[in-house]
Design a protein around this motif. Structure first.
Motif, PDB file in Angstrom:
ATOM      1  N   GLU A 312       0.779  -1.218   0.181  1.00  0.00           N
ATOM      2  CA  GLU A 312      -0.106  -0.108  -0.264  1.00  0.00           C
ATOM      3  C   GLU A 312       0.689   1.211  -0.086  1.00  0.00           C
ATOM      4  O   GLU A 312       0.370   2.438   0.414  1.00  0.00           O
ATOM      5  CB  GLU A 312      -0.981   0.002   1.151  1.00  0.00           C
ATOM      6  CG  GLU A 312      -1.889  -1.269   1.350  1.00  0.00           C
ATOM      7  CD  GLU A 312      -2.799  -1.098   2.287  1.00  0.00           C
ATOM      8  OE1 GLU A 312      -2.695  -0.300   3.285  1.00  0.00           O
ATOM      9  OE2 GLU A 312      -3.724  -2.085   2.715  1.00  0.00           O
ATOM     10  N   MET A 313       2.017   1.142  -0.265  1.00  0.00           N
ATOM     11  CA  MET A 313       3.046   2.249  -0.489  1.00  0.00           C
ATOM     12  C   MET A 313       2.500   3.312  -1.469  1.00  0.00           C
ATOM     13  O   MET A 313       2.111   2.950  -2.541  1.00  0.00           O
ATOM     14  CB  MET A 313       4.151   1.902  -0.761  1.00  0.00           C
ATOM     15  CG  MET A 313       5.461   2.775  -0.421  1.00  0.00           C
ATOM     16  SD  MET A 313       5.393   3.128   1.526  1.00  0.00           S
ATOM     17  CE  MET A 313       6.070   1.567   2.106  1.00  0.00           C
ATOM     18  N   PRO A 314       2.146   4.517  -0.944  1.00  0.00           N
ATOM     19  CA  PRO A 314       1.650   5.405  -1.980  1.00  0.00           C
ATOM     20  C   PRO A 314       2.337   6.232  -2.899  1.00  0.00           C
ATOM     21  O   PRO A 314       2.092   7.004  -3.952  1.00  0.00           O
ATOM     22  CB  PRO A 314       0.956   6.629  -0.896  1.00  0.00           C
ATOM     23  CG  PRO A 314       1.656   6.475   0.102  1.00  0.00           C
ATOM     24  CD  PRO A 314       2.138   4.948   0.239  1.00  0.00           C
ATOM     25  N   TYR A 315       3.833   6.045  -2.722  1.00  0.00           N
ATOM     26  CA  TYR A 315       4.865   6.702  -3.575  1.00  0.00           C
ATOM     27  C   TYR A 315       5.556   6.043  -4.323  1.00  0.00           C
ATOM     28  O   TYR A 315       5.860   4.730  -3.927  1.00  0.00           O
ATOM     29  CB  TYR A 315       5.493   7.802  -2.764  1.00  0.00           C
ATOM     30  CG  TYR A 315       6.485   7.166  -1.624  1.00  0.00           C
ATOM     31  CD1 TYR A 315       7.738   6.820  -1.911  1.00  0.00           C
ATOM     32  CD2 TYR A 315       5.734   7.145  -0.498  1.00  0.00           C
ATOM     33  CE1 TYR A 315       8.204   6.520  -1.188  1.00  0.00           C
ATOM     34  CE2 TYR A 315       6.505   6.627   0.476  1.00  0.00           C
ATOM     35  CZ  TYR A 315       7.901   6.138   0.223  1.00  0.00           C
ATOM     36  OH  TYR A 315       8.591   5.839   1.350  1.00  0.00           O
ATOM     37  N   LEU A 322       3.589  10.702  -5.720  1.00  0.00           N
ATOM     38  CA  LEU A 322       2.661  10.052  -5.326  1.00  0.00           C
ATOM     39  C   LEU A 322       1.845   9.499  -6.524  1.00  0.00           C
ATOM     40  O   LEU A 322       1.578  10.012  -7.605  1.00  0.00           O
ATOM     41  CB  LEU A 322       1.708  10.869  -4.457  1.00  0.00           C
ATOM     42  CG  LEU A 322       2.395  11.314  -3.078  1.00  0.00           C
ATOM     43  CD1 LEU A 322       1.482  12.370  -2.540  1.00  0.00           C
ATOM     44  CD2 LEU A 322       2.325  10.038  -2.410  1.00  0.00           C
ATOM     45  N   ARG A 323       1.613   8.267  -6.386  1.00  0.00           N
ATOM     46  CA  ARG A 323       0.588   7.523  -7.408  1.00  0.00           C
ATOM     47  C   ARG A 323      -0.766   7.853  -7.465  1.00  0.00           C
ATOM     48  O   ARG A 323      -1.270   8.344  -6.398  1.00  0.00           O
ATOM     49  CB  ARG A 323       0.732   6.057  -7.549  1.00  0.00           C
ATOM     50  CG  ARG A 323       2.381   5.500  -7.590  1.00  0.00           C
ATOM     51  CD  ARG A 323       2.210   4.036  -7.775  1.00  0.00           C
ATOM     52  NE  ARG A 323       1.882   3.344  -6.788  1.00  0.00           N
ATOM     53  CZ  ARG A 323       2.712   2.728  -5.609  1.00  0.00           C
ATOM     54  NH1 ARG A 323       3.859   3.155  -5.987  1.00  0.00           N
ATOM     55  NH2 ARG A 323       2.133   2.171  -4.849  1.00  0.00           N
ATOM     56  N   ASP A 324      -1.273   8.016  -8.789  1.00  0.00           N
ATOM     57  CA  ASP A 324      -2.836   8.391  -8.816  1.00  0.00           C
ATOM     58  C   ASP A 324      -3.757   7.494  -8.299  1.00  0.00           C
ATOM     59  O   ASP A 324      -4.717   7.917  -7.636  1.00  0.00           O
ATOM     60  CB  ASP A 324      -3.144   8.819 -10.097  1.00  0.00           C
ATOM     61  CG  ASP A 324      -2.241   9.930 -10.924  1.00  0.00           C
ATOM     62  OD1 ASP A 324      -1.865  10.723  -9.992  1.00  0.00           O
ATOM     63  OD2 ASP A 324      -2.285  10.095 -12.202  1.00  0.00           O
ATOM     64  N   ASN A 325      -3.579   6.234  -8.514  1.00  0.00           N
ATOM     65  CA  ASN A 325      -4.101   5.323  -7.982  1.00  0.00           C
ATOM     66  C   ASN A 325      -4.157   4.872  -6.494  1.00  0.00           C
ATOM     67  O   ASN A 325      -4.433   3.617  -6.391  1.00  0.00           O
ATOM     68  CB  ASN A 325      -4.529   4.114  -9.210  1.00  0.00           C
ATOM     69  CG  ASN A 325      -3.007   3.319  -9.404  1.00  0.00           C
ATOM     70  OD1 ASN A 325      -2.061   3.924  -8.924  1.00  0.00           O
ATOM     71  ND2 ASN A 325      -3.213   2.465 -10.181  1.00  0.00           N
ATOM     72  N   ALA A 326      -3.008   5.144  -6.005  1.00  0.00           N
ATOM     73  CA  ALA A 326      -2.707   4.583  -4.455  1.00  0.00           C
ATOM     74  C   ALA A 326      -3.782   5.053  -3.457  1.00  0.00           C
ATOM     75  O   ALA A 326      -4.357   5.929  -3.713  1.00  0.00           O
ATOM     76  CB  ALA A 326      -1.078   5.290  -4.291  1.00  0.00           C
ATOM     77  N   SER A 359       2.216  16.297  -7.110  1.00  0.00           N
ATOM     78  CA  SER A 359       1.540  15.251  -6.696  1.00  0.00           C
ATOM     79  C   SER A 359       1.080  15.476  -5.060  1.00  0.00           C
ATOM     80  O   SER A 359      -0.068  14.967  -4.799  1.00  0.00           O
ATOM     81  CB  SER A 359       2.423  13.803  -6.819  1.00  0.00           C
ATOM     82  OG  SER A 359       3.568  14.144  -5.972  1.00  0.00           O
ATOM     83  N   ILE A 360       1.923  16.185  -4.295  1.00  0.00           N
ATOM     84  CA  ILE A 360       1.443  16.279  -3.167  1.00  0.00           C
ATOM     85  C   ILE A 360       0.062  17.079  -3.036  1.00  0.00           C
ATOM     86  O   ILE A 360      -0.785  16.900  -2.153  1.00  0.00           O
ATOM     87  CB  ILE A 360       2.528  16.806  -2.071  1.00  0.00           C
ATOM     88  CG1 ILE A 360       3.619  15.794  -2.244  1.00  0.00           C
ATOM     89  CG2 ILE A 360       2.104  17.259  -0.598  1.00  0.00           C
ATOM     90  CD1 ILE A 360       5.032  16.331  -1.555  1.00  0.00           C
ATOM     91  N   LEU A 361       0.383  18.172  -3.843  1.00  0.00           N
ATOM     92  CA  LEU A 361      -0.652  19.168  -3.783  1.00  0.00           C
ATOM     93  C   LEU A 361      -2.201  18.560  -4.249  1.00  0.00           C
ATOM     94  O   LEU A 361      -3.049  18.813  -3.963  1.00  0.00           O
ATOM     95  CB  LEU A 361      -0.509  20.454  -4.629  1.00  0.00           C
ATOM     96  CG  LEU A 361      -1.448  21.617  -5.042  1.00  0.00           C
ATOM     97  CD1 LEU A 361      -1.767  22.172  -3.689  1.00  0.00           C
ATOM     98  CD2 LEU A 361      -0.965  22.435  -5.961  1.00  0.00           C
ATOM     99  N   ARG A 362      -2.102  17.714  -5.290  1.00  0.00           N
ATOM    100  CA  ARG A 362      -3.151  17.004  -5.717  1.00  0.00           C
ATOM    101  C   ARG A 362      -3.750  15.881  -4.819  1.00  0.00           C
ATOM    102  O   ARG A 362      -4.947  15.921  -4.617  1.00  0.00           O
ATOM    103  CB  ARG A 362      -2.805  15.995  -7.063  1.00  0.00           C
ATOM    104  CG  ARG A 362      -3.784  15.533  -7.808  1.00  0.00           C
ATOM    105  CD  ARG A 362      -3.544  14.824  -9.081  1.00  0.00           C
ATOM    106  NE  ARG A 362      -2.427  13.809  -8.920  1.00  0.00           N
ATOM    107  CZ  ARG A 362      -1.077  14.095  -9.461  1.00  0.00           C
ATOM    108  NH1 ARG A 362      -0.840  15.387  -9.764  1.00  0.00           N
ATOM    109  NH2 ARG A 362      -0.070  13.212  -9.203  1.00  0.00           N
ATOM    110  N   ALA A 363      -3.001  15.464  -3.820  1.00  0.00           N
ATOM    111  CA  ALA A 363      -3.242  14.531  -2.811  1.00  0.00           C
ATOM    112  C   ALA A 363      -4.009  15.288  -1.733  1.00  0.00           C
ATOM    113  O   ALA A 363      -5.049  14.874  -1.271  1.00  0.00           O
ATOM    114  CB  ALA A 363      -2.048  13.734  -2.301  1.00  0.00           C
ATOM    115  N   ARG A 364      -3.411  16.414  -1.458  1.00  0.00           N
ATOM    116  CA  ARG A 364      -4.040  17.363  -0.410  1.00  0.00           C
ATOM    117  C   ARG A 364      -5.656  17.784  -0.808  1.00  0.00           C
ATOM    118  O   ARG A 364      -6.333  18.034  -0.015  1.00  0.00           O
ATOM    119  CB  ARG A 364      -3.108  18.299   0.080  1.00  0.00           C
ATOM    120  CG  ARG A 364      -1.910  17.986   0.763  1.00  0.00           C
ATOM    121  CD  ARG A 364      -1.184  18.979   1.311  1.00  0.00           C
ATOM    122  NE  ARG A 364       0.039  18.809   2.153  1.00  0.00           N
ATOM    123  CZ  ARG A 364      -0.004  18.714   3.458  1.00  0.00           C
ATOM    124  NH1 ARG A 364      -1.129  18.482   4.126  1.00  0.00           N
ATOM    125  NH2 ARG A 364       1.077  18.380   4.229  1.00  0.00           N
TER     126      ARG A 364
END
Length: 570
Positions: A312-315, A322-326, A359-364
């Motif tokens: 389940e590692m997200p990156y 960071l992966r999109d589907n993680a 990718s961090i901004l998209r995840a936040r």
């Protein structure tokens, strides 16, 4: 008849003859006084004192009694005065310690001296009553180091603290490693961690200071007189004379000692070790040791991910994107990746840093929103507060606060779960926009960089207005305030540079074309160009207006909590 009887009879017969017929009262008094003076013996101590002979009796019985009474009164009121002063000082100190305990709580299982010194050490960076303008990190460091020594001493506060191995572990250049504190309670462990972090911060501040061993005074290393410092800085007026190099030694331990003590101690949580690793890596960046810093950032990321299953590692472990589907990353992973990307951008690796930040901004932005406290179907009108503060519950609550010690705060979140998109996270999001704007502006896409910076300023200012004067959001307000201040500063510098380049481009054609006859036509063209304001000049004016408008929000300080208000607050 005897001789005495004859003399007495003779005087009796002679008295009528000698007595005047009509004696006046004055003569009678004079005569009686003369007879009395003849009959009474004239002794010196019975005579009336005369001023011209200086025959005064200065110390009479009444004067003695008066002097004794005055001395007694003076002694009594002196004792009263100093008793009042002493009790006032003790009362003020007690109220101050109660206020410090509520603002900087300490574990209740610690001893009195340990708690007292820890409170003073934690209060040091926030104090405003220092003699000088700067914070006295020497005092803070000594108090923090003394607290650490008491906590590690088995005879004082360290009962139950064990070495990791028989005889301990020695790390070359750092000293003893950490200990095994799993037998201690969570408040004890948290207090020990805070003391180590405070000592590390003091060590960073005193890294360029030396101690004059002859006078036990700390000086900046730039003021030392010696071969290694041929141009010493002058000492401020009124300060002690500059030290000699042969009499100086390092003023405080190195920060590595305290950071590695945390990283090698068994009993600290993953978040505590991760925060220590990030702080140590930032210090290595400041010391311009990027190779050691990147290793410490990797260590921090591994600490943040140790509770996440490998599947389940997200990156991505190669690019750290960071992966999109993680699955949604935890707060620890987001913080560690942000620090790592900032390090890469600071060292010029923009091509790697920008995808990580995006990718961090998209995840936040995809985090779940804060759940409302009341739904539209189950909302009930709260009871209005009582107008009178002197209710039974308020009085009992105040008495309880005065008598009972304040409770130690609960442990903070572990950071292993994904965060919620609340005010704190939105402020972190504004900081990400600011980082991305700086990177994009440095990569020659200046207009896009200004746009990202403008968005960061808008988001931070909006969140500050939404938070308002709430006392429970001090962390979010601090983050937003720092982001807004830095964003306005960066925005002003970007707009000023672009406006200057714009004016230079507009002035170049007019200078090459020259002026016409007597310069009349050229002057009129230059005047028309000056009246036309360029795009970035207008942007510069907008930044100035936004800075002036946001100054009220930046200067807004929370009302200082006095000792009495913290005790009697309901």
């Amino acid at each position: 008849m005897t001789m005495q009887h004859r003399i007495l009879l003779r005087r009796l017969f002679l008295l009528p003859a000698l007595k005047p017929k009509n004696p006046t009262p004055t003569r009678l008094l004079i005569r009686q006084s003369q007879l009395n003076s003849r009959s009474r013996p004239q002794l010196p101590f019975l005579s009336t004192p005369l001023a011209k002979n200086h025959q005064f009796r200065y110390l009479t019985t009444e004067r003695k009694r008066w002097l004794v009474y005055e001395v007694y009164l003076a002694f009594k009121y002196t004792v009263y005065f100093w008793a009042i002063v002493g009790f006032s000082v003790i009362a003020y100190w007690s109220v101050q310690q109660e206020w410090l305990e509520r603002k900087y709580p300490t574990p209740h299982e610690w001893g009195f001296l340990t708690r007292l010194r820890f409170r003073v050490a934690k209060w040091g960076p926030d104090r405003t009553d220092w003699v000088g303008v700067e914070t006295d990190w020497v005092v803070i460091g000594e108090y923090a180091k003394n607290v650490i020594e008491r906590l590690e001493d088995r005879k004082i506060e360290g009962a139950g603290v064990e070495d990791l191995m028989e005889g301990g572990i020695w790390i070359d250049g750092i000293g003893n490693s950490g200990y095994d504190i799993t037998a201690k309670s969570e408040p004890w462990q948290r207090g020990y961690y805070e003391a180590l972090m405070l000592a590390a911060k003091a060590a960073e501040q005193l890294d360029d200071h030396v101690l004059d061993t002859t006078r036990r005074i700390v000086f900046p290393a730039s003021t030392v007189i010696g071969p290694s410092n041929p141009n010493p800085k002058p000492i401020p007026a009124g300060a002690e004379t500059a030290p000699r190099e042969e009499n100086c030694e390092r003023a405080f331990e190195e920060p590595e000692m305290f950071y590695m003590r945390i990283l090698t101690t068994r009993g600290f949580s993953s978040k505590q070790k991760m925060d220590a690793a990030l702080a140590y890596a930032s210090w290595l960046d400041f010391k311009e040791v990027p190779e050691a810093a990147i290793r410490m950032y990797d260590w921090a990321l591994s600490l943040a991910s140790e509770n996440t299953p490998p599947t389940e590692m997200p990156y991505d472990k190669g690019s750290y994107v960071l992966r999109d589907n993680a699955p949604t990353p935890s707060k620890n992973i987001l913080d560690a990746l942000t620090a790592l990307a900032t390090h890469k951008a600071r060292n010029g690796d923009i091509s790697s840093a920008l995808p990580i930040l995006l990718s961090i901004l998209r995840a936040r932005r995809s985090l779940p929103e804060t759940q409302p406290k009341f739904s539209s179907t189950s909302y009930t009108q709260p009871e209005p507060p009582s107008n009178s503060p002197w209710t039974a519950s308020n009085i009992l609550s105040t008495i309880k606060r005065l008598v009972a010690p304040p409770a130690y705060p609960p442990p903070p979140p572990s950071g292993d779960s994904p965060p919620i998109r609340d005010a704190q996270e939105r402020c972190e999001e504004a900081g990400l926009n600011l980082y991305i704007g700086e990177i994009i502006y440095a990569s020659r896409a200046r207009e896009d960089g200004v746009a990202w910076t403008r968005e960061a300023v808008d988001l931070a200012e909006e969140q500050l207005h939404k938070l308002g004067p709430s006392p429970h959001s001090s962390g979010a307000k601090k983050t937003c305030r720092e982001c807004l201040s830095s964003g306005l500063e960066n925005w002003a510098k970007m707009a000023a540079r672009l406006a200057r380049e714009e004016r230079e481009k507009e002035a170049a054609p007019s200078a090459s074309s020259g002026s016409t006859w007597f310069g009349l036509w050229g002057d009129s063209k230059q005047k028309r160009e000056e009246e036309t304001i360029g795009r970035w000049a207008a942007e510069e004016n907008v930044v100035k207006e936004r800075t002036r408008r946001a100054q009220d929000v930046l200067d807004e300080l929370e009302a200082p909590s006095t000792p009495f208000s913290s005790i009697f607050s309901v």
